[in-house]
Motif scaffolding. Structure first.
Motif, mmCIF file in Angstrom:
data_model
loop_
_atom_site.group_PDB
_atom_site.id
_atom_site.type_symbol
_atom_site.label_atom_id
_atom_site.label_comp_id
_atom_site.label_asym_id
_atom_site.label_seq_id
_atom_site.Cartn_x
_atom_site.Cartn_y
_atom_site.Cartn_z
ATOM 1 N N LYS A 182 36.058 148.221 107.083
ATOM 2 C CA LYS A 182 37.206 147.716 107.823
ATOM 3 C C LYS A 182 37.043 148.124 109.281
ATOM 4 O O LYS A 182 36.481 149.169 109.579
ATOM 5 C CB LYS A 182 38.517 148.256 107.267
ATOM 6 N N VAL A 183 37.559 147.313 110.185
ATOM 7 C CA VAL A 183 37.449 147.562 111.617
ATOM 8 C C VAL A 183 38.846 147.763 112.191
ATOM 9 O O VAL A 183 39.729 146.921 111.998
ATOM 10 C CB VAL A 183 36.747 146.389 112.337
ATOM 11 N N LEU A 184 39.045 148.881 112.875
ATOM 12 C CA LEU A 184 40.292 149.170 113.564
ATOM 13 C C LEU A 184 40.146 148.749 115.021
ATOM 14 O O LEU A 184 39.177 149.117 115.685
ATOM 15 C CB LEU A 184 40.615 150.664 113.512
ATOM 16 N N VAL A 185 41.098 147.967 115.519
ATOM 17 C CA VAL A 185 41.166 147.600 116.928
ATOM 18 C C VAL A 185 42.495 148.140 117.450
ATOM 19 O O VAL A 185 43.556 147.698 117.022
ATOM 20 C CB VAL A 185 41.111 146.068 117.127
ATOM 21 N N ALA A 186 42.439 149.119 118.348
ATOM 22 C CA ALA A 186 43.643 149.695 118.942
ATOM 23 C C ALA A 186 43.613 149.445 120.440
ATOM 24 O O ALA A 186 42.604 149.693 121.094
ATOM 25 C CB ALA A 186 43.717 151.190 118.667
ATOM 26 N N VAL A 187 44.716 148.923 120.971
ATOM 27 C CA VAL A 187 44.823 148.629 122.395
ATOM 28 C C VAL A 187 45.922 149.506 122.975
ATOM 29 O O VAL A 187 47.055 149.470 122.500
ATOM 30 C CB VAL A 187 45.132 147.134 122.632
ATOM 31 N N LEU A 188 45.579 150.300 123.995
ATOM 32 C CA LEU A 188 46.543 151.153 124.687
ATOM 33 C C LEU A 188 46.815 150.568 126.052
ATOM 34 O O LEU A 188 45.882 150.310 126.821
ATOM 35 C CB LEU A 188 46.012 152.580 124.836
ATOM 36 N N SER A 189 48.095 150.346 126.365
ATOM 37 C CA SER A 189 48.433 149.755 127.658
ATOM 38 C C SER A 189 48.625 150.807 128.735
ATOM 39 O O SER A 189 48.721 150.467 129.905
ATOM 40 C CB SER A 189 49.693 148.900 127.541
ATOM 41 N N HIS A 190 48.708 152.089 128.390
ATOM 42 C CA HIS A 190 48.865 153.197 129.327
ATOM 43 C C HIS A 190 50.115 153.059 130.186
ATOM 44 O O HIS A 190 50.210 153.644 131.258
ATOM 45 C CB HIS A 190 47.626 153.372 130.208
ATOM 46 N N THR A 191 51.056 152.239 129.747
ATOM 47 C CA THR A 191 52.368 152.130 130.363
ATOM 48 C C THR A 191 53.346 151.728 129.273
ATOM 49 O O THR A 191 52.949 151.134 128.275
ATOM 50 C CB THR A 191 52.381 151.115 131.521
ATOM 51 N N THR A 192 54.584 152.080 129.442
ATOM 52 C CA THR A 192 55.539 151.729 128.402
ATOM 53 C C THR A 192 55.897 150.260 128.493
ATOM 54 O O THR A 192 56.015 149.700 129.568
ATOM 55 C CB THR A 192 56.818 152.576 128.530
ATOM 56 N N GLY A 193 56.014 149.658 127.364
ATOM 57 C CA GLY A 193 56.399 148.256 127.282
ATOM 58 C C GLY A 193 57.168 148.024 126.008
ATOM 59 O O GLY A 193 57.100 148.812 125.068
ATOM 60 N N ALA A 194 57.900 146.960 125.989
ATOM 61 C CA ALA A 194 58.692 146.647 124.803
ATOM 62 C C ALA A 194 57.768 146.128 123.707
ATOM 63 O O ALA A 194 56.821 145.391 123.983
ATOM 64 C CB ALA A 194 59.735 145.596 125.143
ATOM 65 N N PRO A 195 58.004 146.495 122.451
ATOM 66 C CA PRO A 195 57.193 145.961 121.360
ATOM 67 C C PRO A 195 57.312 144.441 121.307
ATOM 68 O O PRO A 195 58.404 143.901 121.427
ATOM 69 C CB PRO A 195 57.779 146.597 120.106
#
Length: 184
Positions: free
Chosen positions: A122-135
């Motif tokens: 399985k492949v995990l793809v995690a994206v961090l925006s490094h700023t707060t944002g609404a889900p």
């Protein structure tokens, strides 16, 4: 005998006094530390840092601009191909990365990062925006509808918003439908 100061009229110097040069980089204020107790005295739960151990990982940082989704897709596909997932649906992987990165760019930060991990095919793809944002539940719902996506999620902490998707690298068995014999 007279002192040297008393020899004549006092003349100001013909050059300005030496001042120190301005700082090249302004001093950064200390980063805020997470509170351990809220205003009413209750302990505050802090989000644990994302830790990926004992498996292959890759991290790709990007500037949060209009070209980030295309760059991210290209680099993620190259990395996952190097890991040897012949049965992984690359179109689903590209779509998931493109949607998650586009959502992170919309958060309005200066940078973002794409983190990859693999375990049990399985492949995990995690994206961090490094700023707060609404889900963005529309984006997560769209990613969840992709055929090879097992799970999706998001959370927000002091280091920004984190979105992830887990894709299955093994082919799924789809039911085979047989056409009924038509007699005429």
């Amino acid at each position: 005998m007279t002192s040297p100061e008393a020899k004549g009229p006092k003349v100001p110097p013909s050059y300005p006094p030496r001042t120190p040069p301005p700082q090249k980089k302004p001093v950064e204020p200390p980063r805020p530390q997470p509170a351990t107790k809220s205003a009413d005295g209750m302990p505050v739960r802090t989000r644990p840092r994302m830790v990926v151990r004992n498996r292959r990982t890759a991290a790709h940082p990007f500037r949060a601009d209009a070209w980030a989704p295309a760059k991210a897709v290209r680099q993620v596909l190259e990395t996952v191909r190097g890991w040897g997932y012949p049965a992984l649906d690359e179109e689903d992987l590209a779509s998931a990365v493109r949607l998650l990165v586009t959502s992170a760019v919309a958060d309005g930060g200066k940078r973002l990062s794409v983190h990859l991990g693999d375990q049990d095919r399985k492949v995990l793809v995690a994206v961090l925006s490094h700023t707060t944002g609404a889900p963005d539940h529309i984006v997560l719902g769209t990613v969840a509808l992709l055929a090879t996506v097992d799970s999706v999620g998001t959370d927000t902490g002091e280091d920004g918003r984190r979105m992830w998707a887990v894709l299955d690298g093994e082919p799924r068995r789809r039911p085979v439908r047989h056409a009924a014999a038509v007699s005429g």
